[in-house]
Scaffold this active site. Structure first.
Site, mmCIF file in Angstrom:
data_model
loop_
_atom_site.group_PDB
_atom_site.id
_atom_site.type_symbol
_atom_site.label_atom_id
_atom_site.label_comp_id
_atom_site.label_asym_id
_atom_site.label_seq_id
_atom_site.Cartn_x
_atom_site.Cartn_y
_atom_site.Cartn_z
ATOM 1 N N ALA A 12 0.793 -1.256 -0.037
ATOM 2 C CA ALA A 12 -0.123 -0.038 0.070
ATOM 3 C C ALA A 12 0.891 1.078 -0.191
ATOM 4 C CB ALA A 12 -1.078 -0.149 1.262
ATOM 5 N N SER A 145 2.451 -8.976 -14.098
ATOM 6 C CA SER A 145 3.490 -8.042 -15.000
ATOM 7 C C SER A 145 3.394 -8.584 -16.519
ATOM 8 C CB SER A 145 4.774 -8.018 -14.457
ATOM 9 O OG SER A 145 5.431 -7.175 -15.507
ATOM 10 N N TYR A 159 11.966 -12.601 -11.284
ATOM 11 C CA TYR A 159 10.837 -11.707 -11.323
ATOM 12 C C TYR A 159 9.741 -12.213 -12.194
ATOM 13 C CZ TYR A 159 7.770 -7.619 -11.798
ATOM 14 O OH TYR A 159 6.673 -6.634 -11.952
ATOM 15 N N ALA A 161 9.506 -15.323 -13.950
ATOM 16 C CA ALA A 161 8.830 -16.551 -13.430
ATOM 17 C C ALA A 161 7.877 -16.446 -12.283
ATOM 18 C CB ALA A 161 10.064 -17.344 -13.301
ATOM 19 N N LYS A 163 6.033 -13.968 -11.482
ATOM 20 C CA LYS A 163 4.627 -13.362 -11.974
ATOM 21 C C LYS A 163 3.874 -14.244 -12.810
ATOM 22 C CE LYS A 163 4.911 -9.279 -9.779
ATOM 23 N NZ LYS A 163 3.797 -8.792 -8.797
ATOM 24 N N ILE A 192 4.691 1.252 -15.939
ATOM 25 C CA ILE A 192 3.826 2.122 -15.117
ATOM 26 C C ILE A 192 4.756 3.212 -14.134
ATOM 27 C CG2 ILE A 192 1.967 2.430 -13.407
ATOM 28 C CD1 ILE A 192 1.048 0.950 -15.929
HETATM 29 N N1 NAD Z 1 5.390 -0.323 -11.965
HETATM 30 C C1 NAD Z 1 5.547 -0.886 -13.157
HETATM 31 O O1 NAD Z 1 6.004 -0.761 -14.119
HETATM 32 C C2 NAD Z 1 5.072 -2.331 -12.884
HETATM 33 C C3 NAD Z 1 5.061 -3.239 -14.140
HETATM 34 C C4 NAD Z 1 4.637 -4.602 -14.025
HETATM 35 C C5 NAD Z 1 4.072 -5.051 -12.907
HETATM 36 N N2 NAD Z 1 4.332 -4.074 -11.763
HETATM 37 C C6 NAD Z 1 3.588 -4.950 -10.434
HETATM 38 O O2 NAD Z 1 2.604 -3.959 -9.787
HETATM 39 C C7 NAD Z 1 2.657 -4.104 -8.213
HETATM 40 C C8 NAD Z 1 2.977 -2.715 -7.675
HETATM 41 O O3 NAD Z 1 4.084 -2.257 -8.076
HETATM 42 P P1 NAD Z 1 4.565 -0.967 -7.904
HETATM 43 O O4 NAD Z 1 5.319 -0.378 -9.420
HETATM 44 O O5 NAD Z 1 3.649 0.036 -7.360
HETATM 45 O O6 NAD Z 1 5.872 -1.091 -7.236
HETATM 46 P P2 NAD Z 1 6.550 -0.308 -5.699
HETATM 47 O O7 NAD Z 1 7.855 -0.985 -5.716
HETATM 48 O O8 NAD Z 1 6.191 1.353 -5.981
HETATM 49 O O9 NAD Z 1 5.711 -0.804 -4.458
HETATM 50 C C9 NAD Z 1 5.749 -2.049 -4.151
HETATM 51 C C10 NAD Z 1 5.578 -2.167 -2.574
HETATM 52 O O10 NAD Z 1 5.562 -3.519 -2.144
HETATM 53 C C11 NAD Z 1 6.011 -3.467 -0.838
HETATM 54 N N3 NAD Z 1 6.690 -4.787 -0.363
HETATM 55 C C12 NAD Z 1 7.877 -5.087 -0.985
HETATM 56 N N4 NAD Z 1 8.375 -6.415 -0.501
HETATM 57 C C13 NAD Z 1 7.050 -6.672 0.740
HETATM 58 C C14 NAD Z 1 7.065 -7.671 1.649
HETATM 59 N N5 NAD Z 1 7.784 -8.680 1.797
HETATM 60 N N6 NAD Z 1 5.958 -7.330 2.402
HETATM 61 C C15 NAD Z 1 5.219 -6.229 2.162
HETATM 62 N N7 NAD Z 1 5.158 -5.208 1.498
HETATM 63 C C16 NAD Z 1 6.288 -5.453 0.475
HETATM 64 C C17 NAD Z 1 7.305 -2.084 -1.116
HETATM 65 O O11 NAD Z 1 7.558 -1.945 0.430
HETATM 66 C C18 NAD Z 1 6.435 -1.364 -1.783
HETATM 67 O O12 NAD Z 1 5.809 -0.225 -1.004
HETATM 68 C C19 NAD Z 1 3.862 -5.103 -8.259
HETATM 69 O O13 NAD Z 1 3.173 -6.531 -8.015
HETATM 70 C C20 NAD Z 1 4.471 -4.963 -9.346
HETATM 71 O O14 NAD Z 1 5.393 -6.288 -9.599
HETATM 72 C C21 NAD Z 1 4.638 -3.074 -11.748
#
Ligand code: NAD
Length: 253
Positions: A12, A145, A159, A161, A163, A192
């Site tokens: 969050a 992803s 990563y 794999a 996902k 994103i």
């Molecule tokens: N941003 C992108 O381009 C993108 C692309 C594809 C997929 N995603 C996916 O979207 C989702 C959100 O990504 P985002 O870009 O907001 O990433 P982000 O890095 O901004 O946020 C991820 C959050 O997860 C928390 N986190 C990590 N390990 C944790 C744990 N063990 N326990 C609890 N919380 C934990 C982190 O503290 C962080 O606040 C993820 O699943 C990511 O793989 C993002």
């Protein structure tokens, strides 16, 4: 429907997680904001519209921590009916470089799977243990992803794999949860604009990466949150086991 559902959002404090919490709060849900550290989610919580929101720290890769979170919610009479798992890690090498398979040590592989795959399972399992038989409009939304669908460009194999595991896990979960009328779906973002993307792509280099994206730009966290909002709506009750792509056309099924 009078909205009285409570949503748990992991990750969050992250870029997408924050946007999801805001969107759900705007829809009228009460939100439990969970992430590794308490202070950042508390700050997000205080900025949300509505009332009844909570902040909690959890490490989703640690079963005891996940169980503790659900136990404390239960103690307070809080039953979660909407679960959104955005928490994940995506390690990068020096200067944001992709870590190749030779550089992916067994420890790194295990760490990525511990958070992204095992952590998603652990939170889903704890959610399923506490959800009631007559939950109204129960929802599970896990995050994959485009990298898992394309084979990845910017992310390490672990990563990608992990996902792919989330997608398969969520499909199987959708079948199991169907008798309870709880849907389970995946949201799969492309590029994103969040801290995760910015560890590997500087804004001034966006033009080099969006060439394969038909909409020719990086997406916004709010555009991903909109997909979550849709899946949470009662009118999305017949959508389950699906992967909703939010990627500007980067990958088309
Ligand atoms: N941003 C992108 O381009 C993108 C692309 C594809 C997929 N995603 C996916 O979207 C989702 C959100 O990504 P985002 O870009 O907001 O990433 P982000 O890095 O901004 O946020 C991820 C959050 O997860 C928390 N986190 C990590 N390990 C944790 C744990 N063990 N326990 C609890 N919380 C934990 C982190 O503290 C962080 O606040 C993820 O699943 C990511 O793989 C993002």
């Amino acid at each position: 429907m009078t909205e009285n559902r409570i949503a748990l959002v992991t990750g969050a404090a992250g870029g997408i997680g924050q946007a999801v919490c805001r969107a759900l709060a705007e829809q009228g849900l009460q939100v439990v904001l969970a992430d590794l550290e308490l202070a950042p989610v508390q700050a997000v919580m205080e900025s949300l519209p509505g009332h009844g929101h909570r902040a909690a720290s959890v490490d989703i890769s640690n079963v005891a921590s996940v169980e503790q979170l659900f136990a404390s919610l239960l103690d307070d009479g809080v039953q979660v009916s909407v679960l959104v798992n955005t928490a994940a890690i995506s390690p990068v090498g020096e200067g944001g470089a992709v870590i190749d398979v030779k550089g992916t040590t067994p420890e790194l592989w295990e760490k990525v799977f511990a958070v992204n795959a095992f952590g998603t399972y652990a939170v889903c399992r704890a959610f399923v243990m506490q959800v009631g038989d007559n939950t109204q409009h129960g929802r599970i939304i896990n995050f994959a992803s485009t990298g898992a669908q394309l084979g990845g460009y910017r992310s390490c194999t672990a990563y990608v794999a992990s996902k792919a595991a989330v997608i398969a896990f969520t499909k199987a979960l959708a079948r199991e949860m169907a008798p309870l009328n709880i849907t389970a779906n995946v949201v799969s973002p492309g590029l994103i604009d969040t801290p995760m993307l910015r560890t590997r792509l500087a804004p001034e280099d966006d033009h080099k990466s969006v060439g394969l994206v038909p909409l020719s730009r990086v997406g916004l966290p709010e555009e991903v949150a909109a997909a979550v909002s849709y899946l949470v709506e009662p009118k999305a009750a017949y959508v389950t086991g699906s992967t909703l792509d939010v990627n500007g056309g980067y990958y088309m099924v």
